[in-house]
Write an enzyme that holds these catalytic residues in place. Sequence first.
Site, PDB file in Angstrom:
ATOM      1  N   TYR A 434      -4.996 123.459  -7.370  1.00 48.15           N
ATOM      2  CA  TYR A 434      -4.876 123.257  -5.911  1.00 48.15           C
ATOM      3  C   TYR A 434      -3.807 124.162  -5.297  1.00 48.15           C
ATOM      4  O   TYR A 434      -3.133 124.892  -5.991  1.00 48.15           O
ATOM      5  CB  TYR A 434      -4.707 121.787  -5.532  1.00 48.15           C
ATOM      6  CG  TYR A 434      -3.555 120.984  -6.080  1.00 48.15           C
ATOM      7  CD1 TYR A 434      -2.379 121.555  -6.547  1.00 48.15           C
ATOM      8  CD2 TYR A 434      -3.653 119.587  -6.103  1.00 48.15           C
ATOM      9  CE1 TYR A 434      -1.346 120.780  -7.019  1.00 48.15           C
ATOM     10  CE2 TYR A 434      -2.608 118.796  -6.579  1.00 48.15           C
ATOM     11  CZ  TYR A 434      -1.457 119.405  -7.029  1.00 48.15           C
ATOM     12  OH  TYR A 434      -0.431 118.640  -7.491  1.00 48.15           O
ATOM     13  N   GLU A 435      -3.768 124.106  -3.958  1.00 46.63           N
ATOM     14  CA  GLU A 435      -2.867 124.995  -3.204  1.00 46.63           C
ATOM     15  C   GLU A 435      -3.212 126.466  -3.489  1.00 46.63           C
ATOM     16  O   GLU A 435      -2.351 127.339  -3.525  1.00 46.63           O
ATOM     17  CB  GLU A 435      -1.420 124.674  -3.601  1.00 46.63           C
ATOM     18  CG  GLU A 435      -0.352 125.014  -2.582  1.00 46.63           C
ATOM     19  CD  GLU A 435      -0.548 124.397  -1.221  1.00 46.63           C
ATOM     20  OE1 GLU A 435      -0.684 123.167  -1.143  1.00 46.63           O
ATOM     21  OE2 GLU A 435      -0.583 125.142  -0.233  1.00 46.63           O
TER      22      GLU A 435
END
Length: 592
Positions: A434-435
Amino acid sequence: MPIYNAPTKDIQFVLHDLLRVSEQDIPGFEDLDREFTGAVVEEAGKVATEVLHPLNVVGDKEGCVLENGVVRTPKGFKDAFEQMKTGGWTSMDCDPEYGGQGLPYVMYTAAQEPFVSSNMAFNMYQGLTHGAYSAIHAHGTDAQKQKFLPKMVECEWTGTMNLTEPHCGTDLGLMRTKAAPQEDGSYKITGQKIFISAGEHDLSDNIIHLVLAKIEGGPEGIKGVSLFIVPKFIVNDDGSLGARNGVSVGSIEEKMGIHGNSTCVMNYDEATGYLLGSEHKGMRAMFTMMNEARLGVGLQGFAQAESAYQNAVAYANDRLQGRAVTGAENPNGPADPLIVHPDIRRNLMDQKSFVEGARAFTYWGAYLIDRAHRNDDKDADGLISLMTPVLKGFLTDKGFEYATAAQQVYGGHGYIEEWGMSQYARDARIAMIYEGANGVQALDLVGRKLAQDGGKHVMAFFDMVKTFIKENEDNEALKTDFLDPLKAASKDLQAAGMYFMQNGMKNPNNALSGSYDFMHMMGHVCLGLMWARMAKAAMEALEGGASDTAFYETKIATGRYYMARQLPATAMHLARINTGADTVMALDAANF
Ligand SMILES: Cc1cc2nc3c(=O)[nH]c(=O)nc-3n(C[C@H](O)[C@H](O)[C@H](O)COP(=O)(O)OP(=O)(O)OC[C@H]3O[C@@H](n4cnc5c(N)ncnc54)[C@H](O)[C@@H]3O)c2cc1C
């Protein structure tokens, strides 16, 4: 049950011996003397070990439960969240105008580490709120800030970031969520977001969702994306909570790790939203806080490895298997402890030298963010922008690698849930995704950041390494073990950059096939630089008569290991980069 002890001494070493925070000419840093930061870090460590760590396994085993549209967090989370709020841990670096304590970001980062190490899933409720706070703080109108920030600073209201949709994660230009303008200036938001961390839960009175959506009739693709504040409960002008908004949780995902954090499908059904920042500039608004958010994810990577390492060391000292090849070290016992074996040592040294280097790199990144924000230092801003994909991509890849390396020390027991080692690996795994997935971080580094501002920031980085080497070349104690390997690794990195310049123009695949290697190379050089600086700081402390000689000598020995056994990886990465795209792209898609 796994153990966790906050590494307060190591944290203090980075803050004071390495970064010398109290001597920096940055507003707010003058208060960061050893006594003050020591008290904060000790207290954060206490909260982490006594409150958060015991809930880590509980969160993993119980997970979150969705019942009648409400998500119940694991037992104990609510009480712990209250303690975090009353302890002032949520507001540390927030703006005093909205109830924050105004402490530097580097101090916040130092307190975050034990929280993330002891319970990553739990800490994400606050972490996401901090991200949403930063976006509203940077782009909100005064009225929006007055309305939302004080409650978010206290975590009375938590926050979320809504980017991902079923058909788009990396390529957000494909987004379908719509925003229809209303006469009163608000928008009606309709669409579905998936994988939303902390999307729904029972820890706060209101949830402030930041949602990316396309305003009807706007430009196509990514240029038509805007950012909206969409509260779960509408906030009245007097600050009280009004009607329930048209946003609801569809389901929560079953996933590999971070079970204590609710990952939600969020349905927006003509929900009232308020534009944050300018129309069609949603990505820009999101990117403002990207450096911090990605540094926070990088911290998750090494913080999980730190916890896993602590347990691996305890196990290696306890478990009796085999005899040391050089003669029994526990002659009165049936066997020697695992820690006598060179291969176990290698594994533990890999973990230790990574974690301590990563801590220094992360805190240095946080310090650059402070310099950029508090001193309006454009060079620091450029440097942290360059480092951000490395902090995120390298530290989370390695964090996962070493969380599984710690599992390996346990043999089969590492694979059995009872010992708790698999949770560290499972939790650490998401940080690579993620990110912005790590492949995309590498793309950002090579495709965008290297050339940013005419390549000024990468040149500044090379200069920084060169200057450090030059300034210390007469230091015999540093030269062979630290400066020479750093020089060689930095040369490899520059050669890779040169390869991209010479071959990337002809065929961009030549650069992008090597982008992942480059990200890792740069990560190694950054950790090499950190270790060379830490070794110097430790030597100076010893020369200055520091009483804790074992601590400083251990630092130097650990650094030597990194330089000798980890840093040479740059040569392998360079060799791979130099082969270009030919072998990578050789097969037709049908032949995979
Ligand atoms: C537990 C969890 C929590 C999450 N929390 C949030 C959240 O709070 N808010 C939110 O908005 N999202 C969240 N996400 C979503 C996450 O950010 C996305 O999963 C991630 O950005 C990748 O998007 P994707 O899954 O659609 O993969 P895709 O975009 O389909 O990518 C798949 C793979 O292809 C690679 N790839 C894609 N494009 C390229 C390219 N051009 N060149 C090279 N490689 C490429 C990627 O690196 C990746 O490895 C969460 C996800 C999970 C699993």
